[in-house]
Design a protein around this motif. Sequence first.
Motif, PDB file in Angstrom:
ATOM      1  N   GLN B 124       0.644  -1.084  -0.170  1.00  0.00           N
ATOM      2  CA  GLN B 124       0.048  -0.092   0.063  1.00  0.00           C
ATOM      3  C   GLN B 124       0.733   1.189  -0.174  1.00  0.00           C
ATOM      4  OE1 GLN B 124       0.662  -2.088   2.404  1.00  0.00           O
ATOM      5  NE2 GLN B 124      -0.427  -1.343   4.314  1.00  0.00           N
ATOM      6  N   MET B 125       1.897   1.168   0.206  1.00  0.00           N
ATOM      7  CA  MET B 125       2.963   2.535   0.227  1.00  0.00           C
ATOM      8  C   MET B 125       4.286   2.404  -0.571  1.00  0.00           C
ATOM      9  SD  MET B 125       2.445   5.153   1.497  1.00  0.00           S
ATOM     10  CE  MET B 125       1.652   5.663   3.138  1.00  0.00           C
ATOM     11  N   VAL B 126       4.991   1.196  -0.385  1.00  0.00           N
ATOM     12  CA  VAL B 126       6.053   1.175  -1.453  1.00  0.00           C
ATOM     13  C   VAL B 126       6.076   0.975  -2.870  1.00  0.00           C
ATOM     14  CG1 VAL B 126       8.277  -0.011  -1.618  1.00  0.00           C
ATOM     15  CG2 VAL B 126       7.331   0.239   0.664  1.00  0.00           C
ATOM     16  N   ARG B 127       5.248   0.108  -3.247  1.00  0.00           N
ATOM     17  CA  ARG B 127       4.702  -0.156  -4.745  1.00  0.00           C
ATOM     18  C   ARG B 127       4.294   1.195  -5.348  1.00  0.00           C
ATOM     19  NH1 ARG B 127       3.434  -4.379  -9.212  1.00  0.00           N
ATOM     20  NH2 ARG B 127       2.359  -2.835 -10.649  1.00  0.00           N
ATOM     21  N   PRO B 128       3.020   1.608  -4.729  1.00  0.00           N
ATOM     22  CA  PRO B 128       2.531   2.842  -5.486  1.00  0.00           C
ATOM     23  C   PRO B 128       2.908   4.064  -5.425  1.00  0.00           C
ATOM     24  CG  PRO B 128       0.962   1.829  -3.576  1.00  0.00           C
ATOM     25  CD  PRO B 128       2.117   1.179  -3.734  1.00  0.00           C
ATOM     26  N   LEU B 129       3.624   4.421  -4.168  1.00  0.00           N
ATOM     27  CA  LEU B 129       4.151   5.755  -4.012  1.00  0.00           C
ATOM     28  C   LEU B 129       5.462   5.961  -3.752  1.00  0.00           C
ATOM     29  CD1 LEU B 129       1.258   6.728  -1.442  1.00  0.00           C
ATOM     30  CD2 LEU B 129       1.391   7.457  -3.827  1.00  0.00           C
ATOM     31  N   LEU B 130       6.163   5.023  -2.810  1.00  0.00           N
ATOM     32  CA  LEU B 130       7.500   5.523  -2.416  1.00  0.00           C
ATOM     33  C   LEU B 130       8.299   5.171  -3.753  1.00  0.00           C
ATOM     34  CD1 LEU B 130       9.717   6.077  -0.422  1.00  0.00           C
ATOM     35  CD2 LEU B 130       9.936   3.791   0.233  1.00  0.00           C
ATOM     36  N   ALA B 131       8.282   3.841  -4.138  1.00  0.00           N
ATOM     37  CA  ALA B 131       9.311   3.229  -5.249  1.00  0.00           C
ATOM     38  C   ALA B 131       9.060   4.370  -6.794  1.00  0.00           C
ATOM     39  CB  ALA B 131       9.132   2.117  -5.707  1.00  0.00           C
ATOM     40  N   PRO B 132       7.841   4.792  -7.048  1.00  0.00           N
ATOM     41  CA  PRO B 132       7.858   5.623  -8.083  1.00  0.00           C
ATOM     42  C   PRO B 132       8.370   7.302  -7.919  1.00  0.00           C
ATOM     43  CG  PRO B 132       5.707   4.878  -7.794  1.00  0.00           C
ATOM     44  CD  PRO B 132       6.666   4.158  -6.801  1.00  0.00           C
ATOM     45  N   MET B 133       8.235   7.532  -6.833  1.00  0.00           N
ATOM     46  CA  MET B 133       8.942   8.693  -6.268  1.00  0.00           C
ATOM     47  C   MET B 133      10.621   8.886  -6.062  1.00  0.00           C
ATOM     48  SD  MET B 133       6.409  10.396  -3.351  1.00  0.00           S
ATOM     49  CE  MET B 133       4.570  10.757  -3.808  1.00  0.00           C
ATOM     50  N   VAL B 134      10.940   7.854  -5.619  1.00  0.00           N
ATOM     51  CA  VAL B 134      12.427   7.423  -5.607  1.00  0.00           C
ATOM     52  C   VAL B 134      13.036   7.425  -7.053  1.00  0.00           C
ATOM     53  CG1 VAL B 134      14.122   6.079  -4.881  1.00  0.00           C
ATOM     54  CG2 VAL B 134      12.423   6.623  -3.240  1.00  0.00           C
ATOM     55  N   GLU B 135      12.200   6.798  -7.739  1.00  0.00           N
ATOM     56  CA  GLU B 135      12.791   6.417  -9.155  1.00  0.00           C
ATOM     57  C   GLU B 135      12.736   7.854 -10.002  1.00  0.00           C
ATOM     58  OE1 GLU B 135      10.914   3.358 -11.498  1.00  0.00           O
ATOM     59  OE2 GLU B 135      10.935   2.191  -9.641  1.00  0.00           O
ATOM     60  N   GLY B 136      11.576   8.548  -9.826  1.00  0.00           N
ATOM     61  CA  GLY B 136      11.305   9.998 -10.273  1.00  0.00           C
ATOM     62  C   GLY B 136      12.620  10.983  -9.916  1.00  0.00           C
ATOM     63  N   THR B 137      12.757  11.087  -8.576  1.00  0.00           N
ATOM     64  CA  THR B 137      13.891  11.954  -8.272  1.00  0.00           C
ATOM     65  C   THR B 137      15.262  11.619  -8.853  1.00  0.00           C
ATOM     66  OG1 THR B 137      14.437  10.702  -6.344  1.00  0.00           O
ATOM     67  CG2 THR B 137      13.046  12.411  -6.095  1.00  0.00           C
TER      68      THR B 137
END
Lengths: 318, 247
Positions: B124-137
């Motif tokens: 609920q947090m790592v796949r949908p939000l954290l991982a895309p954000m880290v890749e994005g930065t």
Amino acid sequence: MILSIQHLYYLVGAILVITAGMTLADASHPKRYSSALFWGLYALVFLIGERLPPIWVGVGVVVMALIAGFGGVGAGHHRARSAAQYLASAKRLGNRLFMPALAIPLVTVIGTLSAKYLSVGGLPLIDPKNTTLVSLGIGCVISFGLACWLTQESPVQGIRESRRLTDALGWALVLPQMLGMLGLVFSDAGVGKAVAFATTSYINMDIRFVAVAVYVIGMALFTVVMGNGFAAFPVMTGGVGVPILFGVYHGDPAVMAAIGMMSGYCGTLLTPMAANFNIVPAALLELPDKNAVIRAQVPTALTLLLANVFLLNFLMFR
Amino acid sequence: MIHDVNLWPLIGVAVIIAGFILRFNPMLVVIITAIVTAFAAGFPVDKMLATIGTGFIKTRNLPLIILLPLAVIGLLERHGLRQHAQDWISRIKSATAGRLLLIYLGARQLTAAIGLTSLGGHPQMVRPLLAPMVEGTAEVRYGKLPEHIRHKLRAYCAATDNVGLFFGEDLFVAFGAIVLMTTFLHEAGIDVEPLRVAVWGIPTAICAFVIHAWRLNRLDKMLARELEQLEPTNLTVGAASAAAKGV
């Protein structure tokens, strides 16, 4: 009580039955029948598991393990949308996309904290023994409604998306439960006693620092084997902690317990046995190396374990 | 010295370690280990199957946390959640992969320490939000990422969630582990206050934060080193053309 964990089992069972049905109906699926049988058997465990004789369930588990072990669980074809479609949706919905995603943890926390006060006609609304999981279930249902409304999609599309992700996870989804089962088989078979005997009877504990190191490293190693710090704690604390660190060297038991359990967690970071934390996320994040998460954790876990040996040695004997 | 301990079940431990090291299919390794261990303990076949069945039913709660959020996450992904998360974080110019993970680590540890363990989690947090954000930065800084770097970042996201959770939740007095520890010690004739156990977890929790934070800082340096090497041609071309213009 009104909402118990049993309702979540029915919900998950229903999702899995539909997943199995969709797999069976998917003519282009390369492993249509074996995959459908796998998810179908798994659905039965949730729908009627507690009413079946344990031997039958055991047979079903062995069949599931064989299907998965010989590559019988595959993914169907799922049509991805084009990059332009993703961007168009993202642009249209903007920050509203975050709402359903954040609603899951938010409702879970609110439910967990307020469970004590929620009751209808004297009956607790949420099963007091499983407040977090039941609240998570409620959160997911609410959030699902929100997501369908926001994206203007039908609930059927939601189930299709659920099947897409279930297919991506494959048997890794069942692994935590398999390993949990193995932990119980280990404890029934007396593996804990045997490991404690083997680790404590051949090491000289006359030097205090050695005894401390054996306790800390033993907690981690035992957790690596059992996949669970909770299983290691009674064994190592009963075998080394209480008789030697407390009994012989008169260390502070509160420090011993706190640092001992945290040393067990260092072991959790290192083991594929802790599938829910290490193997499932690798599958969920679509990493080709199933041990990639463990690899990322090894340096943190080992450094912290070393720190724990010294922390325990100095803090327990202040 | 105890002499009545049956050491045969240790074969099970050997089987599972060998199975994982030789990278056999984990499902097969687990079921074979269960069967071997039960035989080593002298269980007949029907008791072995019943033990496996009972164990599997007892642990049914484990997959709930993964399975239940999938429909929501899948729907949102279909509508660009990952893309939007990347777009959103890219507006924060000072963000780096390591710093973002550091903030998540601190937040995860602190919320877990006050009992809010379900604010994070892989589905609920790592796949949908954290991982895309880290890749994005990382993408904002270095352009398109090579696959192995992308995978490494995702593994760090999952690892950071684990470290934050494990070394935070044990500081919460009402957490199951604290209850387990004090109950076990009580039965061994030692009485300790749950709060004392929780407090003595703090030094290890701080060490965990410092060690992992240091590694996240190194992750940023590794990204800079590996990814800036990828485009030396562009830089030298730029410098050469600048030199040619006499700037």
